[in-house]
Design a protein around this motif. Structure first.
Motif, short mmCIF file in Angstrom:
data_model
loop_
_atom_site.label_atom_id
_atom_site.label_comp_id
_atom_site.label_asym_id
_atom_site.label_seq_id
_atom_site.Cartn_x
_atom_site.Cartn_y
_atom_site.Cartn_z
N UNK A 333 11.95 -20.43 -42.15
CA UNK A 333 12.33 -20.78 -43.52
C UNK A 333 11.09 -21.18 -44.32
N UNK A 334 10.21 -21.95 -43.71
CA UNK A 334 8.98 -22.37 -44.38
C UNK A 334 8.13 -21.16 -44.74
N UNK A 335 8.00 -20.22 -43.81
CA UNK A 335 7.22 -19.01 -44.09
C UNK A 335 7.83 -18.20 -45.23
N UNK A 336 9.14 -18.17 -45.30
CA UNK A 336 9.80 -17.42 -46.37
C UNK A 336 9.40 -17.95 -47.74
N UNK A 337 9.45 -19.28 -47.89
CA UNK A 337 9.04 -19.87 -49.16
C UNK A 337 7.55 -19.67 -49.40
N UNK A 338 6.76 -19.77 -48.33
CA UNK A 338 5.32 -19.59 -48.48
C UNK A 338 4.94 -18.21 -48.95
N UNK A 339 5.57 -17.19 -48.37
CA UNK A 339 5.28 -15.81 -48.78
C UNK A 339 5.74 -15.56 -50.21
N UNK A 340 6.85 -16.19 -50.60
CA UNK A 340 7.33 -16.05 -51.98
C UNK A 340 6.28 -16.57 -52.96
N UNK A 341 5.63 -17.68 -52.59
CA UNK A 341 4.58 -18.23 -53.46
C UNK A 341 3.39 -17.28 -53.55
N UNK A 342 2.97 -16.73 -52.41
CA UNK A 342 1.83 -15.82 -52.42
C UNK A 342 2.13 -14.55 -53.21
N UNK A 343 3.33 -14.01 -53.02
CA UNK A 343 3.70 -12.78 -53.72
C UNK A 343 3.83 -13.01 -55.22
N UNK A 344 4.37 -14.15 -55.60
CA UNK A 344 4.62 -14.39 -57.02
C UNK A 344 3.36 -14.68 -57.81
N UNK A 345 2.23 -14.90 -57.12
CA UNK A 345 0.96 -15.06 -57.85
C UNK A 345 0.67 -13.85 -58.71
N UNK A 346 1.02 -12.66 -58.19
CA UNK A 346 0.74 -11.43 -58.92
C UNK A 346 1.76 -11.17 -60.01
N UNK A 347 2.85 -11.92 -60.00
CA UNK A 347 3.95 -11.67 -60.93
C UNK A 347 4.04 -12.74 -62.00
N UNK A 348 3.12 -13.72 -61.99
CA UNK A 348 3.23 -14.84 -62.91
C UNK A 348 3.31 -14.38 -64.36
N UNK A 349 2.54 -13.37 -64.72
CA UNK A 349 2.56 -12.88 -66.09
C UNK A 349 3.84 -12.16 -66.47
N UNK A 350 4.58 -11.69 -65.46
CA UNK A 350 5.82 -10.95 -65.71
C UNK A 350 7.05 -11.81 -65.47
N UNK A 351 6.84 -13.08 -65.18
CA UNK A 351 7.94 -13.96 -64.77
C UNK A 351 9.07 -13.97 -65.81
N UNK A 352 10.27 -13.66 -65.34
CA UNK A 352 11.46 -13.75 -66.17
C UNK A 352 11.76 -12.57 -67.06
N UNK A 353 10.86 -11.58 -67.10
CA UNK A 353 11.04 -10.49 -68.05
C UNK A 353 12.20 -9.57 -67.71
N UNK A 354 12.52 -9.41 -66.43
CA UNK A 354 13.58 -8.48 -66.04
C UNK A 354 14.82 -9.21 -65.50
N UNK A 355 14.90 -10.50 -65.77
CA UNK A 355 16.05 -11.28 -65.31
C UNK A 355 17.15 -11.26 -66.36
#
Length: 928
Positions: A333-355
């Motif tokens: 579970x900890x790794x799941x959240x950790x990977x989400x943080x690493x992956x979302x670094x590349x998506x910060x500029x696009x955050x929320x645009x397709x939600x």
């Protein structure tokens, strides 16, 4: 979605992923509505298309009803196991549709391919698939389950009889080079202990024995659980590797021959045997690795770096869970959240645009309605129904005042039943809901969301815990338990009558973070927050950053921890979104989630910092022992001190002829009844380093259990092959150390020969405990966070929320949580970043509605409530209106946790709890 990944093209931030899938559906012209598919679907992907007759996942069909039922497959949930296709006698499940291919544009890829259980047939000497009463651990888990083959009863497959004796055999398909599985599977010792405890609870007088090599209960509070299993449940633990199992053809009983630690050969007879099978990589792993262009290790797990444990060999592709390596649930579970943080670094500029945010369901106004209470009774498989008379409870609930609807479900929390509840609430005009099931701790939010989705205020819900408080604790008294359950249901219905809609307050949010502690966990967390586009302050009490990492000089993999330290510090200092405070202490913290104010004591003076979340990474300390002549003889060192001397090339140390290492010094004792997790690996690492520098050195490791879990087992194997001698000792008879001619002299009992052995040591190295920082309690009081008995910070839930505190907006990572390796601290820090960003990305904060309220006309402003509130949510204020000054208590809704201490202590009866008013509490009592 059940899909194959066919191609992964591009690079981080801009991947194109090609997937192929074959949609499955239920043919409505063939479906008879029997419900067999939904009852057996392991992921609850099948639900009733026409909900008029749905009663939950354990479908009961009334063929006299005129309304037909048709089942449908949720394609987003279905995993394509094919079980429904195999079970459907009407041939209504269609698997023959044409394949569809889609291309997805994504910024990052996370691989969560999981693992498979080791195929026990590769160890035919243990009897799996040959003897019916030999099962693997997963099969036994299903036997224990309420929805399993025997509905939770423990029965022998050979004759359906309840076994009187049960044995667990550990390390089947783990730590075994003969089957190519040299690694430790990490989770097996604890799942065997758990299954043994549950089995003992299920079968009165059951004799349970666990045969193990090393008991690897290295997780937080795992040792405590094992001790409870021994002392309270009566589970026996025998250190011996079982090599063969035989069967008596007449009785189908099983014989295990084993050798004790004293060298005595014994034979045990058991009516059932469970093989604790290890974790292996899935068959599809090689194909997935080829498609994703990543490398695998020698055992088929995704290859990662020691200090980049979530990153594969391809940039932008991450791996989590048991595909990265064997591990337990909290780490996954900890790794799941950790990977989400690493992956979302590349998506910060696009955050929320397709939600797409769904329109909220309009809340129904019930002001003009009388109470119409719906009662939903949960069987919880057989956890409840195996003890309580559910039909009697159903009939009883129908007689209660204002109850207009009663329904029983196998699992009320299942997706099917949730959908049915929504329909029933609307159709029956229910305006208050009572669920009699398990604990509100885990399931109350789920049912509240169901109410809200039905148009009801989420607080028009009440829960009766008839599992934990009835069926589990009174399993031997079913009649009495049923009567108690009736009273609990009556109490909940009485209270539900008085429930009123409550409002959730909203607050603005400061989109900044505070990270306390500048070790590797703190620096990683601060960098992660900054890379997500938020401002962060990193506070370190010492002059230099680094923490415990400064004392780690080399690793088993050969990676350089000091290089990691230098690079991370450079990144911290270069990050524009990061404000660094060194030689700084925390003087005071006040506020609540989204709106904290922290007073910092810096070298330049006091400075206030406003922020929305807090990540605590205060680290830990090396225990300074009083045992074994430490501090009295210069040749007695801790492992960290020994490591530093090895790394510095100390000639006296590297030329040592005899070195003795004693494990568990200050750990696994009455004062600190926990495993410090990395000590065994540190001892092996230092032993190998000394062997590298001085191959002729004699190294003796005196241990209780060697806990080199996961791939660290390979280093343990290498150490033995290079001549390091490992000898066990029992805590009742620990090693004895004396000083002779200025050197430590070690005496320990060798259980194999039954005699003491004496070792003159040039150096005695102690593997000591890791302990919390001395100021843990003071910071805990400021933040209103919890610690465990040993003063490590306590997570909200070990498996579901492993980096959260119960105080909203506060998270943790690193040694302050519990002893762990550098790579585990890095993962946990990234997980804390992910959890913190779920707050920072919000536009506002919603507080719970169940908070205290003050009747200012009755309040005497005595201040008792303010003094007892553990969350600092109540303060006495002075208000002047129209020239009149009044003093009374005021509640900060965002801080209040609804504990009720203020209401209980108010001598003027001026404080009441929304959702737990005095009248509602009295109604509970009156129902008895």
């Amino acid at each position: 979605m059940n899909a194959d990944v066919r191609k992964v093209e591009g690079k981080k931030g801009n991947f194109k992923v090609t997937i192929a899938y074959r949609p499955q559906y239920v043919d409505p012209d063939k479906c008879t509505g029997c419900g067999v598919c939904a009852e057996h679907c392991p992921v609850e992907a099948l639900s009733v298309f026409n909900l008029d007759m749905c009663v939950g996942p354990a479908i009961r069909v009334d063929y006299e009803q005129a309304v037909p039922r048709i089942f449908a497959i949720d394609k987003d949930v279905c995993v394509g196991c094919g079980l429904c296709f195999e079970l459907c006698k009407a041939d209504a499940v269609n698997y023959e549709q044409a394949e569809r291919v889609e291309k997805l544009n994504v910024g990052a890829v996370i691989l969560a391919a999981g693992s498979e259980l080791f195929d026990c047939s590769l160890k035919p000497e243990l009897g799996w698939a040959r003897f019916p009463n030999v099962v693997n651990a997963l099969e036994f888990e299903r036997i224990l389950a309420a929805g399993g083959p025997y509905r939770g009863l423990i029965l022998r497959p050979s004759d359906g009889e309840e076994p009187k004796s049960l044995a667990f055999v550990q390390c089947v398909g783990s730590r075994d080079s003969r089957v190519g599985k040299d690694y430790c599977s990490s989770a097996c010792c604890m799942y065997a202990t758990k299954e043994a405890v549950i089995a003992k609870d299920h079968v009165h007088g059951l004799d349970c024995t666990i045969f193990y090599m090393d008991l690897r209960s290295f997780g937080k509070d795992f040792d405590k659980y094992v001790e409870r299993a021994k002392e309270k449940s009566g589970v026996k633990f025998v250190r011996s590797r079982v090599s063969n199992i035989e069967e008596d053809p007449a009785t189908r009983n099983l014989f295990i021959k084993y050798e004790t630690e004293e060298g005595e050969l014994k034979t045990g007879q058991y009516e059932m045997v469970v093989l604790s099978a290890g974790l292996s990589t899935p068959i599809e792993a090689a194909k997935l690795a080829e498609v994703c262009a990543i490398e695998l290790d020698q055992f088929g797990f995704a290859k990662t770096g020691e200090f980049t444990p979530l990153s594969t060999t391809r940039d932008g592709v991450y791996v989590i869970g048991t595909f990265q390596g064997p591990k337990d649930i909290p780490e996954t579970v900890t790794q799941s959240s950790g990977a989400a943080a690493l992956a979302s670094r590349y998506l910060a500029g696009e955050r929320g645009k397709e939600i797409t945010i769904p329109e909220p369901v309009k809340e129904k106004d019930i002001a003009a309605e009388g109470p119409r209470i719906g009662v939903f009774l949960c069987h919880c498989g057989i956890n409840i129904a195996g003890v309580l008379d559910m039909e009697a409870l159903e009939e009883f609930a129908k007689t209660l005042p204002n109850v207009t609807y009663v329904e029983r479900n196998l699992f009320t929390c299942s997706q099917d039943t949730q959908e049915k509840m929504k329909e029933v609430i609307k159709e029956q005009g229910i305006n208050r809901v009572v669920v009699a099931s398990c604990t509100p701790r885990t399931h109350e939010p789920l049912f509240q969301e169901t109410c809200a989705a039905s148009g009801l205020n989420r607080y028009l819900f009440e829960m009766a815990n008839i599992r934990d408080q009835c069926s589990w604790v009174h399993a031997a008294l079913p009649d009495v338990a049923t009567e108690k359950a009736k009273e609990l249901i009556a109490m909940s219905v009485n209270k539900a009558y008085l429930l009123e809609p409550l409002e959730r307050l909203t607050f603005p949010l400061t989109k900044k973070a505070l990270v306390i502690g500048g070790g590797i966990a703190g620096m990683t967390a601060a960098l992660g927050i900054a890379q997500q586009g938020f401002e962060v302050a990193l506070v370190e009490r010492e002059e230099e950053l680094g923490g415990h990492l400064r004392h780690i000089r080399f690793t088993l993999s050969g990676e350089d921890p000091q290089k990691l330290l230098e690079e991370t510090i450079a990144q911290v200092k270069a990050q524009p979104n990061l404000k660094l405070f060194t030689s700084t202490s925390i003087k005071n913290i006040e506020g609540y989630i989204g709106n904290y104010k922290t007073l910092l004591e810096t070298p330049a003076g006091e400075e206030e910092y406003e922020h929305g979340v807090v990540i605590v990474c205060t680290g830990g300390l090396e225990y300074k022992p009083t045992e074994y002549l430490y501090g009295k003889n210069e040749r007695v060192l801790t492992q960290s001190e020994f490591e530093n001397r090895l790394a510095d090339g100390d000639k006296d140390v590297t030329a040592a002829k005899n070195v003795v290492m004693i494990q568990c010094v200050g750990s696994r004792c009455d004062e600190r009844p926990y495993c410090s997790r990395f000590c065994c690996t540190q001892a092996v690492k230092n032993a190998l380093k000394l062997k590298e520098l001085n191959p002729g050195a004699n190294i003796y490791v005196l241990y209780r259990d060697i806990r080199t879990y996961g791939m660290r087992e390979l280093a343990y194997k290498e150490a033995r092959e290079k001549g390091v001698i490992f000898t066990t000792y029992e805590p009742e008879n620990p090693p004895v150390v004396e000083e002779r001619d200025g050197k430590p002299y070690v005496r320990v009992l060798d259980r194999l020969i039954g005699q003491d052995i004496s070792i003159p040591a040039d150096y005695l190295v102690l593997s000591v405990a890791t302990v919390p920082q001395e100021d843990t309690k003071s910071l805990a009081q400021m933040l209103k966070i919890d610690t465990n008995a040993e003063s490590f910070y306590l997570e909200a839930h070990m498996k579901l929320r492993p980096v959260d505190f119960t105080t909203d907006g506060v998270f943790m990572a690193g040694l302050c949580h519990f002893p762990k390796f550098v790579e585990e601290s890095i993962v946990q820090a990234n997980a804390a970043v992910s959890r913190a960003c779920t707050v920072l990305t919000l536009d506002e904060i919603k507080a719970e509605g169940t908070i205290s309220q003050v009747n200012t006309a009755l309040c005497s402003a005595c201040g008792m409530c303010e003094s007892v509130c553990p969350y600092s949510a109540v303060k006495v204020v002075e208000v002047t209106r129209r020239g009149v000054t009044s003093r009374y208590a005021e509640v900060t809704g965002a801080l209040c946790k609804g504990c009720g201490i203020c209401a209980a202590s108010c001598r003027s009866n001026a404080i009441d709890m929304k959702g737990f008013t005095n009248a509602q509490i009295v109604s509970l009592i009156e129902a008895l």
